[in-house]
Every structure is written in C-alpha cells, then in structure tokens.
Design a protein around this motif. Structure first.
Motif, PDB file in Angstrom:
ATOM      1  N   TYR A   5       0.829  -1.333   0.029  1.00 14.47           N
ATOM      2  CA  TYR A   5      -0.145  -0.082   0.042  1.00 14.47           C
ATOM      3  C   TYR A   5       0.786   1.284   0.221  1.00 14.47           C
ATOM      4  CZ  TYR A   5      -3.559  -3.361   1.391  1.00 14.47           C
ATOM      5  OH  TYR A   5      -4.409  -4.418   1.299  1.00 14.47           O
ATOM      6  N   ARG A   6       0.569   2.180  -0.786  1.00 19.41           N
ATOM      7  CA  ARG A   6       1.111   3.465  -0.734  1.00 19.41           C
ATOM      8  C   ARG A   6       0.232   4.744  -1.112  1.00 19.41           C
ATOM      9  NH1 ARG A   6       1.861   4.708  -6.103  1.00 19.41           N
ATOM     10  NH2 ARG A   6       1.904   3.272  -7.568  1.00 19.41           N
ATOM     11  N   THR A  58      -0.928  -2.265  -4.586  1.00 19.44           N
ATOM     12  CA  THR A  58      -0.287  -3.050  -5.641  1.00 19.44           C
ATOM     13  C   THR A  58       0.356  -4.259  -5.248  1.00 19.44           C
ATOM     14  OG1 THR A  58       1.818  -2.151  -4.921  1.00 19.44           O
ATOM     15  CG2 THR A  58       0.770  -0.856  -6.343  1.00 19.44           C
ATOM     16  N   GLU A  59       0.304  -5.144  -6.445  1.00 22.52           N
ATOM     17  CA  GLU A  59       0.806  -6.448  -6.452  1.00 22.52           C
ATOM     18  C   GLU A  59       1.790  -6.744  -7.356  1.00 22.52           C
ATOM     19  OE1 GLU A  59      -1.349 -10.429  -5.505  1.00 22.52           O
ATOM     20  OE2 GLU A  59      -1.788  -9.890  -7.334  1.00 22.52           O
ATOM     21  N   GLY A  65      -6.088  -1.981  -6.698  1.00 18.45           N
ATOM     22  CA  GLY A  65      -7.243  -1.381  -6.125  1.00 18.45           C
ATOM     23  C   GLY A  65      -6.769  -0.037  -5.409  1.00 18.45           C
ATOM     24  N   TYR A  66      -7.651   0.860  -5.273  1.00 21.88           N
ATOM     25  CA  TYR A  66      -7.407   2.202  -4.907  1.00 21.88           C
ATOM     26  C   TYR A  66      -8.694   2.784  -4.116  1.00 21.88           C
ATOM     27  CZ  TYR A  66      -9.797   3.280  -9.292  1.00 21.88           C
ATOM     28  OH  TYR A  66     -10.713   3.627 -10.424  1.00 21.88           O
ATOM     29  N   CYS A  67      -8.396   3.817  -3.393  1.00 22.33           N
ATOM     30  CA  CYS A  67      -9.305   4.723  -2.767  1.00 22.33           C
ATOM     31  C   CYS A  67      -9.029   5.981  -2.704  1.00 22.33           C
ATOM     32  CB  CYS A  67      -9.493   4.190  -1.265  1.00 22.33           C
ATOM     33  SG  CYS A  67     -10.888   4.748  -0.259  1.00 22.33           S
ATOM     34  N   PHE A  68     -10.006   6.952  -3.137  1.00 21.21           N
ATOM     35  CA  PHE A  68      -9.566   8.697  -3.071  1.00 21.21           C
ATOM     36  C   PHE A  68     -10.564   9.194  -2.601  1.00 21.21           C
ATOM     37  CE2 PHE A  68      -7.226   6.950  -6.700  1.00 21.21           C
ATOM     38  CZ  PHE A  68      -5.911   7.710  -6.634  1.00 21.21           C
ATOM     39  N   GLY A  89      -9.468  -8.301   2.250  1.00 21.00           N
ATOM     40  CA  GLY A  89      -9.213  -7.011   3.183  1.00 21.00           C
ATOM     41  C   GLY A  89      -8.480  -5.810   2.650  1.00 21.00           C
ATOM     42  N   VAL A  90      -8.150  -6.052   1.169  1.00 18.11           N
ATOM     43  CA  VAL A  90      -7.708  -4.992   0.386  1.00 18.11           C
ATOM     44  C   VAL A  90      -8.516  -3.751   0.484  1.00 18.11           C
ATOM     45  CG1 VAL A  90      -6.623  -4.248  -1.703  1.00 18.11           C
ATOM     46  CG2 VAL A  90      -6.387  -6.627  -1.007  1.00 18.11           C
TER      47      VAL A  90
END
Length: 150
Positions: A5-6, A58-59, A65-68, A89-90
């Motif tokens: 995650y970043r 990221t994998e 996946g992402y969230c904004f 859980g991502v």
C-alpha cells in the motif's frame, strides 16, 4: 502474492482509470467517467494538487485497488478493486488509510454514496465497517452513508 500500500501519485492515474472499468459492480468506462467530468487530466491534477488524496494497493508493481477522497468536502469519492482481490481485506485497508488521512485533515465526519440495494456488495461492506445511513439519496438514487470519526 504480497499486497503493498502507498499514497497515490499522479502517474497512477492511467492504471486507476483502466481498473475502474474492470470492477465487478459499478464499473465505469473511460467514456462514462469523461461524461461525469472525470478525465485522465482532471484525476491526475487532483492527485497532484492534493484535492483528491488517495492510496493504491499494488501486487508485483501493478495496481489492484485504490481509494480516493475529496479533500474539500470529506466525501470518499471512490473505492475500487479488481474482482480477483475482493474478500482479502484490501478494500478495508485502502478505506482505512484514506479515513486516517481525513482524520489528520481535521474531519469529524465523512460521507459517501453507496448502492441502496441490499444485494450489492458495497451495501453490506460499508455498514459492516460502521458507516450509517443518512436517510438521504444522491441524484443517481444511491444512498448517502456517513462515518463519524472519534
């Protein structure tokens, strides 16, 4: 595989737009996003100027996946995952990262639009995490949920 995650960077925008069209529910094509005023340029600019802060998962270097969120309003604008990464859980981790950012920004309440159909995955997902109905709906008929920060 390991998920990393970043914070999202402007250069993540093309992959985010492509992924948005690959989600299981509520997928949006490039054209549909553009009709809503969401373009590669506008999304990239929002990340760059801090008005659309977010995180990516990221994998092997690929965004899965992402969230904004909208920094001005406290709205969680989008949470999207590849179907292959659901139930791991991502999504919860991404949402928690953005919620923590908004708490640091000084928000005490966040909100989002969610399907009002109990059969939709998002309906149960957000409620399970403590989001509650405001008993109001947006212009697309989606229910507005809120989350109170401690």
């Amino acid at each position: 595989m390991t998920i990393a995650y970043r914070r999202a960077a402007p250069d993540d925008t093309p992959a985010c737009i492509v992924l948005r069209g690959m989600t299981r529910e509520n997928a949006f094509s490039v054209e549909r996003l553009a009709a809503l005023g969401i373009t590669l340029e506008s999304w990239r600019a929002g990340i760059a100027d801090g008005s659309l802060p977010g995180h990516v998962a990221t994998e092997d270097g690929r965004i899965v996946g992402y969230c904004f969120g909208e920094r001005e309003t406290g709205e969680i604008a989008v949470l999207a995952l590849l179907p292959s990464h659901e139930g791991q859980g991502v999504g919860r981790t991404l949402l928690n990262l953005v919620v923590a950012d908004f708490k640091d920004f000084g928000f005490s309440r966040l909100f989002l639009s969610c399907s009002s159909d109990p059969a939709a995955r998002s309906y149960g997902f957000y409620r399970h995490l403590g989001w509650t109905s405001t008993d109001s709906f947006d212009d697309r008929g989606d229910e507005i949920l809120e989350y109170r920060l401690a």
